[in-house]
Design a protein around this motif. Sequence first.
Motif, PDB file in Angstrom:
ATOM      1  N   LEU A   1       0.862  -1.186   0.000  1.00  0.00           N
ATOM      2  CA  LEU A   1       0.000   0.000   0.000  1.00  0.00           C
ATOM      3  C   LEU A   1       0.901   1.240   0.000  1.00  0.00           C
ATOM      4  CD1 LEU A   1      -2.771  -0.938   2.605  1.00  0.00           C
ATOM      5  CD2 LEU A   1      -2.592  -1.553   0.195  1.00  0.00           C
ATOM      6  N   PRO A   2       0.519   2.297  -0.726  1.00  0.00           N
ATOM      7  CA  PRO A   2       1.392   3.490  -0.834  1.00  0.00           C
ATOM      8  C   PRO A   2       1.374   4.318   0.453  1.00  0.00           C
ATOM      9  CG  PRO A   2      -0.631   3.835  -2.063  1.00  0.00           C
ATOM     10  CD  PRO A   2      -0.676   2.419  -1.585  1.00  0.00           C
ATOM     11  N   LEU A   3       1.905   3.736   1.521  1.00  0.00           N
ATOM     12  CA  LEU A   3       1.968   4.387   2.831  1.00  0.00           C
ATOM     13  C   LEU A   3       3.381   4.918   3.056  1.00  0.00           C
ATOM     14  CD1 LEU A   3       0.108   1.579   4.804  1.00  0.00           C
ATOM     15  CD2 LEU A   3      -0.863   3.780   4.128  1.00  0.00           C
ATOM     16  N   GLU A   4       3.500   6.121   3.571  1.00  0.00           N
ATOM     17  CA  GLU A   4       4.824   6.702   3.800  1.00  0.00           C
ATOM     18  C   GLU A   4       5.417   6.289   5.142  1.00  0.00           C
ATOM     19  OE1 GLU A   4       4.185  10.709   1.077  1.00  0.00           O
ATOM     20  OE2 GLU A   4       4.766  10.901   3.171  1.00  0.00           O
ATOM     21  N   GLY A   5       4.595   5.679   6.020  1.00  0.00           N
ATOM     22  CA  GLY A   5       5.086   5.303   7.334  1.00  0.00           C
ATOM     23  C   GLY A   5       5.452   3.843   7.484  1.00  0.00           C
TER      24      GLY A   5
END
Length: 969
Positions: free
Chosen positions: A102-106
């Motif tokens: 998933l395009p999550l930055e964390g």
Amino acid sequence: MRHVKKAFLLLFCFVLTFVTVVPATTQAATTIQDVPTTNSKYAAISWAINNDLMSTNSANNFLPDGQVAERDVVTMFSKLDKNYALTYNESVAYNFYSEFYLPLEGTFVATNRSKTITRGQFARIYAAFKGLDLDEPQAVQYLYINDISTGSTGKKTFADFNPSTKLTRGDLAVFLYRGVQSDSFAVQGLKKAASGRDNDKITLPAGFMGSTGEEFEEPKDNDNDFVGPPYVNNALQAIDIEKPDLIANGEDKTLITVSLKACNGDPIADDKSYTFRVTSTHGATIVNTSGETVRNVQSDGSTVSAIVVAPKLTKSARDVISFELINNTDPSMKCLVGEKLNANVRYAPKAEMRINFEVYDPKNLGDTDGDITPPYPTREKLPEFFTENLVDVFWIDPEEKKFSIGQQTNVTNALGAVENKYLQYGGSDAAYPALGYKHAQLQFENYDISVYLFEKILKHRLDNSVTKPAKTEIMYMINKDGNPIYRIQGIDDSIASQVENINPVGSIIQLMSHMPEEKKLTIEHYDSVMKIYAILSNLSNYDRTVLLKYQGGKLLGQVEAYKKRVEALKESADAAARPNGKDRYTKVMVTLVRPSGEIVTDYQGTVKITFDGVEKTASFVTNTSDYLTNTGGPGTAVAYFDSILYGNSKIEAELVDKVDPRYATILKDITNTTITKEIFTNPYFSKNVCSLASEVAYVVDYSSSMRAVDPTNYRGTKTKELIEQINAKNNIVIKTNTKAQLLKEGDTKTVMAHPLYKDQKESGATDIFTGVKLAISKFSDDQKTSKSIVVVSDGKTSKSSLNETIAAAKKQGIKVYTVSMGKKSQINEKILKQLAEDTGGTYFHTSNQMQFHKAYQTIIDSILCKKVYPSCLNGGDLFDTSTVTIRKGIITMSARIPSDCPGVERVVVRYSSVSGDIQFDLTKRSDSVFMLTKNVQVMQDFKINTEVEFIAYDKDNNLLSSKKVKVSS
């Protein structure tokens, strides 16, 4: 009474079932002080509170306009996700979803988890959760299609969604409430990092991005074609579009380069790098030099570039390619934060005649020349009504290459009604016959496998099935080319437990269990072995160690042995397939393409192909597969030529005979037209004339700016050839950009066993001295070996370490040979020259592939013969400048020769005309400058062409170089 109870029980079960799939809309147990029941978001907010997704504060205020952190979204997803069965701990949830890309930055940077996200970011995350890799415009449209959002005004455009606005608590409650209502909430995820690969699955309506015109606008008279607020333009210097007009065929591409300065107008250091997100408003794909789809690109000092691939379209369109600075912490670039630097490109459908070539030369077997080899791949029919999810496999027929698959799905019947049913292709219903899998993308776990392995594994699982009828499950998906993906999943527990559950290692072991004994291998097993070897080649050092522990390392040696055997089998098969009597040849293939980008496979007619002065006529053949039996691939005309032209040459093709009437209109743009393709065949090095015990380091620049000067990675291909040719006692192979990386060191056999520069991708800034200093540290103390470093770069680098590096090289007696690539005006020649000359080496400038080959040939002779050879490379680039201008009746002819190319005694300018040729000898003004002026009246009796030729000779009248230029006025 019994019937009444039964009816009541059925009703109760129905109500229970309904409650489990539809979110409750009852009023929250606690009154929400700041959200009245008349508020349009009240039902969603109440549902979120009742389901423990969100809560009110001590004053019973929900704060619907409060912003949402990424960690909040992840936690709420986990609470609703039917595939999630772990604790609702933030770190556990991030770890779980990391496997779904998933395009999550964390995910890997914990500090990013507390950052607030925008509505547009949520759209991308939600789409990826549902299994679609989309950029923001397509993700927003996906929310509209699935009734997750209606926009702020109901217009349902991209702007109407307010994608850059921060996501609020009220927004999130509504989106999740609608999401659970509309569909089962269970993660599907992506198979690799998000980059917009599924954009083509979502059609953006006309005017979605703010423009309603279907035809592209007339281009403006603007060389740079960039836009930005006035204060941004202090930083933005130019946007260069290599080719603004592209064929809308899904293959044509262009390079866009943005030139920048700091916000205060200061230059940006060459060793600085920034990350930019690149987006397209019209479905174009952004790729790296390996053709892989990317979302972000890195700058190299003052420049950032991206390769844009046109979409397949049936109408002309104009696209906006936007570069947006992200993850910025440098205050000097603050003016670009949140701004989009836009470049315009245009797409138009157009008929094409594609020319491809292939070269075979037994003296140069180590090299494979050519571009694309038809036939073009065939696509398998998709299971029309299936969703991308698990499917059952009931039987497989390796002879027909078909199988039977089924899924519970929604089917539109003949009356247009949708009914939910179990649909089986290849079952009892003749309307849904068995499907083919031969040309699909076949996988085991996440790894591509061969048809043979796919059949073996499925047959094994069906034979051992405990269900009646026998069946097994596989995953069905669709790739970016619209072809089905059929993925077999599940490594045997007995294998996984022995290899620490490491997927690639377990996959190799399980795949090898389906292979025959080595002595029984045939050419049929070539693809299978090479697919397994590809997994092996990409193992990390730790994974390789685990594989070595399995059965005492026996399997690792077995894979290597299998590879050697099938390669020998393939070499024999290739030799048997060559045309009789042709020991060496250039094979030319011509294919016709519709304006939509689709290959024409049934054209009835011929094409005249010209190569090296020889003409041949070839037929377009259909529904066949073997070129050498006078048949060929679908829609491809093939001709063999006895000659091979190493270096630059051209191929010409023209349709002859009467044009197939079915295609007279479709192919009108290429009828009665000669199509020319400039080609390059990689030359091989001359036999070494000297032999000297040597240690050589190779430092090759893979910074972002090299994408523009060497898009085909010729430097990587040629450097590997150079390593093999010099055959040094010790080789030190280094890749450099912002930092240096040692790829391999050792004797030639050891380093040549690795891919080295083959799959390297450009990124980051340039600091060649980091690479050179690493190379210097790796040389031995052996005084009997000569020591050299070969540096390849476009010269964009900081010079802060220049003197220090030169001193270190001289101390160890190391000669540095530097090779620049690209236009002289964009190269820091001063640094590269000084690095070479001060260490006793030589600097070479190359502007094309042939010159690069010549530079390497000279370096071979210099290292092995321990001699100094001139850096001048004869060829078109012998002329620094060459111009012919006409002003006020005066013709001025001028040529400048590089100062490092002595020996040019005479320069001639030759004009060709229908009346014959006329030429003038230029006057030698200095060792470097030749000039002449003439009155235009000397040409009055000649019908001169606008292209003229400069020719350079030495004192013995030997031709050194020639170059053609256009007359300017």
